[in-house]
Design a protein around this motif. Structure first.
Motif, PDB file in Angstrom:
ATOM      1  N   GLY A 181       0.790  -1.224   0.000  1.00 44.05           N
ATOM      2  CA  GLY A 181       0.000   0.000   0.000  1.00 44.05           C
ATOM      3  C   GLY A 181       0.825   1.277   0.000  1.00 44.05           C
ATOM      4  N   ASP A 182       0.286   2.287   0.690  1.00 42.22           N
ATOM      5  CA  ASP A 182       0.930   3.598   0.726  1.00 42.22           C
ATOM      6  C   ASP A 182       2.322   3.543   1.343  1.00 42.22           C
ATOM      7  OD1 ASP A 182      -1.314   4.709  -0.433  1.00 42.22           O
ATOM      8  OD2 ASP A 182      -2.160   5.427   1.470  1.00 42.22           O
ATOM      9  N   GLU A 183       2.505   2.667   2.331  1.00 39.61           N
ATOM     10  CA  GLU A 183       3.811   2.558   2.980  1.00 39.61           C
ATOM     11  C   GLU A 183       4.859   2.042   2.003  1.00 39.61           C
ATOM     12  OE1 GLU A 183       0.949   1.724   4.477  1.00 39.61           O
ATOM     13  OE2 GLU A 183       1.011   3.383   5.913  1.00 39.61           O
ATOM     14  N   ARG A 184       4.463   1.116   1.155  1.00 41.67           N
ATOM     15  CA  ARG A 184       5.401   0.579   0.157  1.00 41.67           C
ATOM     16  C   ARG A 184       5.809   1.669  -0.829  1.00 41.67           C
ATOM     17  NH1 ARG A 184       4.985  -5.101  -2.847  1.00 41.67           N
ATOM     18  NH2 ARG A 184       6.234  -4.668  -4.666  1.00 41.67           N
ATOM     19  N   VAL A 185       4.837   2.448  -1.271  1.00 42.32           N
ATOM     20  CA  VAL A 185       5.119   3.545  -2.193  1.00 42.32           C
ATOM     21  C   VAL A 185       6.021   4.579  -1.519  1.00 42.32           C
ATOM     22  CG1 VAL A 185       4.079   5.465  -3.485  1.00 42.32           C
ATOM     23  CG2 VAL A 185       2.998   3.208  -3.510  1.00 42.32           C
ATOM     24  N   ALA A 186       5.679   4.955  -0.290  1.00 44.31           N
ATOM     25  CA  ALA A 186       6.483   5.949   0.438  1.00 44.31           C
ATOM     26  C   ALA A 186       7.894   5.434   0.687  1.00 44.31           C
ATOM     27  CB  ALA A 186       5.797   6.311   1.755  1.00 44.31           C
ATOM     28  N   LEU A 187       8.006   4.161   1.022  1.00 44.90           N
ATOM     29  CA  LEU A 187       9.320   3.563   1.263  1.00 44.90           C
ATOM     30  C   LEU A 187      10.160   3.585  -0.011  1.00 44.90           C
ATOM     31  CD1 LEU A 187      11.259   2.075   3.137  1.00 44.90           C
ATOM     32  CD2 LEU A 187      10.071  -0.057   2.552  1.00 44.90           C
ATOM     33  N   ALA A 188       9.582   3.178  -1.116  1.00 48.15           N
ATOM     34  CA  ALA A 188      10.313   3.172  -2.388  1.00 48.15           C
ATOM     35  C   ALA A 188      10.740   4.585  -2.779  1.00 48.15           C
ATOM     36  CB  ALA A 188       9.453   2.552  -3.485  1.00 48.15           C
TER      37      ALA A 188
END
Length: 159
Positions: free
Chosen positions: A66-73
Motif C-alpha cells: 500500500g501507501d507505505e510501500r510507495v512511500a518507502l520506495a
C-alpha cells in the motif's frame, strides 16, 4: 593518365556524452546507502554489502504494501526503490523470525544468526535513512518483533 593528389583526411570528433547529473546523483545515493550498510554490518567489501542490501530489500518488499510501500520506495535511492517495488506482495505475513529465516535461505552459507545480523544491518540503516515517521508506519504494517530488526526497542504495552 590522371594523377590525383591525396587530400588530408578530416576527422570529425565524436560528441562526448552529456553529463547525466540526475543519474549520477542516484548512483551516488545508492553507493551511499550500500556504504552505510557496509559500515553497519562490518562487511569487508562494498560488493558484499550491496548483495546483502538487495537480498534484504527484496525480502522486505514483499511484506510492505500500500501507501507505505510507495512511500518507502520513494524515500530510498532509485535502485533500492526498484528492488522494493518489484516484489510480489506476500500472501501471508511472516513473523520476524520467519523473515530472518527466509533471508537466510537466500544467502549462501548463511545461518539464522548471520542472517539476523544481515537483516539488522540493512534495516537499521534503512530506518535512519527514511526517518522515524515512515519507519513507524512500516512497522505498524508488519507483525510484532520487527522493531528490533530496524534497530528500535520492541516495547510491549503493559496491562
Amino acid at each position: 593518365m590522371t594523377v590525383t593528389t591525396p587530400q588530408p583526411r578530416t576527422t570529425i570528433p565524436t560528441p562526448s556524452p552529456r553529463p547525466r547529473p540526475k543519474a549520477e546523483a542516484e548512483d551516488a545515493d545508492w553507493l551511499e546507502l550500500t556504504e552505510a550498510v557496509r559500515e553497519a554490518g562490518q562487511y569487508p567489501t562494498r560488493a558484499e554489502a550491496e548483495r546483502v542490501t538487495r537480498i534484504v530489500l527484496s525480502a522486505l518488499g514483499g511484506h510492505v504494501t500500500g501507501d507505505e510501500r510507495v512511500a518507502l520506495a520513494q524515500a530510498l535511492p532509485r535502485e533500492a526503490g526498484r528492488v522494493i517495488a518489484s516484489q510480489i506482495p506476500a500472501t501471508h505475513p511472516l513473523t520476524a523470525r520467519e523473515f530472518v529465516d527466509s533471508v537466510a535461505t537466500r544467502i549462501e552459507g548463511s545461518t539464522p544468526a548471520t542472517a539476523r545480523w544481515d537483516v539488522s544491518s540493512v534495516l537499521s540503516v534503512l530506518s535512519d535513512r527514511i526517518g522515524e515517521p515512515l519507519t513507524t508506519r512500516v512497522l505498524a504494517q508488519l507483525p510484532a518483533g520487527y522493531a528490533l530488526l530496524f534497530g528500535r526497542a520492541d516495547l510491549a504495552p503493559t496491562a
